[in-house]
Design an enzyme around this catalytic site. Sequence first.
Site, PDB file in Angstrom:
ATOM      1  N   GLU A 111      40.574  50.231  40.217  1.00 23.23           N
ATOM      2  CA  GLU A 111      40.543  50.348  41.674  1.00 23.23           C
ATOM      3  C   GLU A 111      40.137  51.759  42.101  1.00 23.23           C
ATOM      4  O   GLU A 111      39.315  51.920  43.013  1.00 23.23           O
ATOM      5  CB  GLU A 111      41.917  49.974  42.249  1.00 23.23           C
ATOM      6  CG  GLU A 111      42.234  48.488  42.193  1.00 23.23           C
ATOM      7  CD  GLU A 111      42.539  47.938  40.799  1.00 23.23           C
ATOM      8  OE1 GLU A 111      42.551  46.702  40.652  1.00 23.23           O
ATOM      9  OE2 GLU A 111      42.767  48.733  39.857  1.00 23.23           O
ATOM     10  N   LEU A 143      37.475  40.403  35.118  1.00 30.58           N
ATOM     11  CA  LEU A 143      38.783  40.208  34.494  1.00 30.58           C
ATOM     12  C   LEU A 143      39.869  41.100  35.092  1.00 30.58           C
ATOM     13  O   LEU A 143      40.949  41.262  34.520  1.00 30.58           O
ATOM     14  CB  LEU A 143      38.678  40.427  32.985  1.00 30.58           C
ATOM     15  CG  LEU A 143      37.681  39.497  32.276  1.00 30.58           C
ATOM     16  CD1 LEU A 143      37.590  39.834  30.809  1.00 30.58           C
ATOM     17  CD2 LEU A 143      38.038  38.039  32.497  1.00 30.58           C
ATOM     18  N   CYS A 144      39.596  41.659  36.247  1.00 34.66           N
ATOM     19  CA  CYS A 144      40.533  42.542  36.931  1.00 34.66           C
ATOM     20  C   CYS A 144      41.551  41.701  37.711  1.00 34.66           C
ATOM     21  O   CYS A 144      41.182  40.762  38.417  1.00 34.66           O
ATOM     22  CB  CYS A 144      39.728  43.442  37.871  1.00 34.66           C
ATOM     23  SG  CYS A 144      40.650  44.780  38.583  1.00 34.66           S
ATOM     24  N   HIS A 145      42.829  42.045  37.579  1.00 36.29           N
ATOM     25  CA  HIS A 145      43.880  41.328  38.308  1.00 36.29           C
ATOM     26  C   HIS A 145      43.856  41.683  39.793  1.00 36.29           C
ATOM     27  O   HIS A 145      43.634  42.850  40.135  1.00 36.29           O
ATOM     28  CB  HIS A 145      45.261  41.702  37.754  1.00 36.29           C
ATOM     29  CG  HIS A 145      45.514  41.208  36.382  1.00 36.29           C
ATOM     30  ND1 HIS A 145      45.109  41.886  35.255  1.00 36.29           N
ATOM     31  CD2 HIS A 145      46.134  40.092  35.947  1.00 36.29           C
ATOM     32  CE1 HIS A 145      45.469  41.208  34.184  1.00 36.29           C
ATOM     33  NE2 HIS A 145      46.093  40.114  34.572  1.00 36.29           N
ATOM     34  N   ASP A 189      23.525  55.330  50.669  1.00 30.84           N
ATOM     35  CA  ASP A 189      22.908  54.408  51.622  1.00 30.84           C
ATOM     36  C   ASP A 189      22.704  55.062  52.985  1.00 30.84           C
ATOM     37  O   ASP A 189      21.651  54.900  53.604  1.00 30.84           O
ATOM     38  CB  ASP A 189      23.777  53.156  51.777  1.00 30.84           C
ATOM     39  CG  ASP A 189      23.174  52.170  52.750  1.00 30.84           C
ATOM     40  OD1 ASP A 189      22.001  51.781  52.556  1.00 30.84           O
ATOM     41  OD2 ASP A 189      23.857  51.797  53.727  1.00 30.84           O
TER      42      ASP A 189
END
Length: 162
Positions: free
Chosen positions: A114, A75-77, A128
């Site tokens: 973000e 639901l992030c713009h 990683d």
Amino acid sequence: MSMLTHTDDQGRASMVDVGEKDITRREAKAEGYITMNPETLALVAENGLKKGDVLAVARIAGIQAAKQCSHLVPLCHPLMLNFIGVEFQLEKDKNRIRIETCCRLSGKTGVEIEALTAASVAALTIYDMCKAVDKTMSIEGIRVLEKSGGRSGHYQAVDDGR
């Protein structure tokens, strides 16, 4: 406590309509930590891992992640970010790397997700790149440090001595 913003009147997931909000300068900073063995931290500091420059790759990964938030968080713009910063501090006394991110834009919605995503993916990238020499690493303390802009105003996390 306020009502959740990403649900409709029936409690279903819903993207917030920001169309009527004012465009303001918005900024968010986040942090996270990755703890590792002292020998692993030394390898990162000396650029001694076979996969290459861990922090350079993690910086790029964090920047890319911030730009991809709307693809990762349902639901992030999608946002037109003006700036994404990813910085690292090697904390040898605590056997960890501190990651601090900053995202800025002029827009109608905040950039906390973000900044958090940038910190998270930078930490995952370090994991990683180092996992071949250290399986004991842990990622922790990912949080918003500060945000500004918009209706909810300024927020700054309490310094808890992490």
